[in-house]
Scaffold this motif. Structure first.
Motif, mmCIF file in Angstrom:
data_model
loop_
_atom_site.group_PDB
_atom_site.id
_atom_site.type_symbol
_atom_site.label_atom_id
_atom_site.label_comp_id
_atom_site.label_asym_id
_atom_site.label_seq_id
_atom_site.Cartn_x
_atom_site.Cartn_y
_atom_site.Cartn_z
ATOM 1 N N CYS A 182 0.834 -1.203 0.000
ATOM 2 C CA CYS A 182 0.000 0.000 0.000
ATOM 3 C C CYS A 182 0.871 1.256 0.000
ATOM 4 O O CYS A 182 2.088 1.187 0.159
ATOM 5 N N ASP A 183 0.194 2.410 -0.156
ATOM 6 C CA ASP A 183 0.897 3.692 -0.175
ATOM 7 C C ASP A 183 1.280 4.179 1.216
ATOM 8 O O ASP A 183 2.273 4.878 1.384
ATOM 9 N N TYR B 59 -2.740 -2.021 -3.012
ATOM 10 C CA TYR B 59 -2.567 -2.575 -4.359
ATOM 11 C C TYR B 59 -2.982 -4.039 -4.352
ATOM 12 O O TYR B 59 -2.402 -4.850 -3.641
ATOM 13 N N LEU C 5 1.027 -2.647 -9.581
ATOM 14 C CA LEU C 5 1.144 -1.221 -9.301
ATOM 15 C C LEU C 5 1.550 -0.594 -10.632
ATOM 16 O O LEU C 5 2.641 -0.865 -11.141
ATOM 17 N N LEU D 119 4.089 -8.324 -5.899
ATOM 18 C CA LEU D 119 3.561 -7.098 -6.488
ATOM 19 C C LEU D 119 4.422 -6.754 -7.694
ATOM 20 O O LEU D 119 5.631 -6.543 -7.562
#
Length: 143
Positions: free
Chosen positions: A11-12, A28, A32, A135
């Motif tokens: 995640c951010d 995500y 990404l 990811l």
């Protein structure tokens, strides 16, 4: 040895909230995809890894590696709490209480992405590997 799991969230941002809860911002679920062409610098990328182990496994060693392709970005050391904190003396525990959860939050800031790449989290528990969900990071395609 059954019941071992490695859960990973990308995640951010991760925020600690009131009431001992965490909020994951910008999670995500697949790739990404960055809007700009690669290379790019991401201001922040967070990886939240949770290693779940049955307390009955008597695990003696556990570590987590953050991998970018074949390159190790980070390796933890000594993830296990003292054994007296792991073993339970309560035979009436519900199944959820029979699990040991070890969480690790890693913040990559800034994070340089030069080319399409894959991040993954690998846990090694007593020499056996558990691999978390990867990811893939890629630039937007201009088709």
């Amino acid at each position: 040895m059954t019941g071992r799991q490695l859960e990973v969230i990308y995640c951010d941002d991760v925020r600690q909230e009131i009431g001992n809860k965490q909020s994951f911002i910008g999670v995500y679920l697949g790739d990404l995809i960055v809007a700009e062409a690669l290379p790019v610098v991401l201001p922040k990328l967070c990886l939240v890894s949770t290693l779940i182990l049955p307390k009955s496994d008597d695990v003696t060693s556990a570590r987590i590696r953050i991998m970018q392709g074949d390159h190790c970005l980070l390796e933890s050391d000594g993830l296990l709490p003292p054994s007296e904190e792991v073993r339970s003396t309560n035979p009436e525990e519900v199944p959820e209480e029979q699990l040991l959860r070890i969480a690790l939050v890693v913040v990559l800031s800034p994070f340089q992405v030069d080319e399409e790449t894959v991040l993954r989290v690998v846990a090694e528990v007593d020499g056996a590997e558990l691999i978390g969900r990867p990811l893939r990071i890629r630039g937007a395609r201009s088709d």
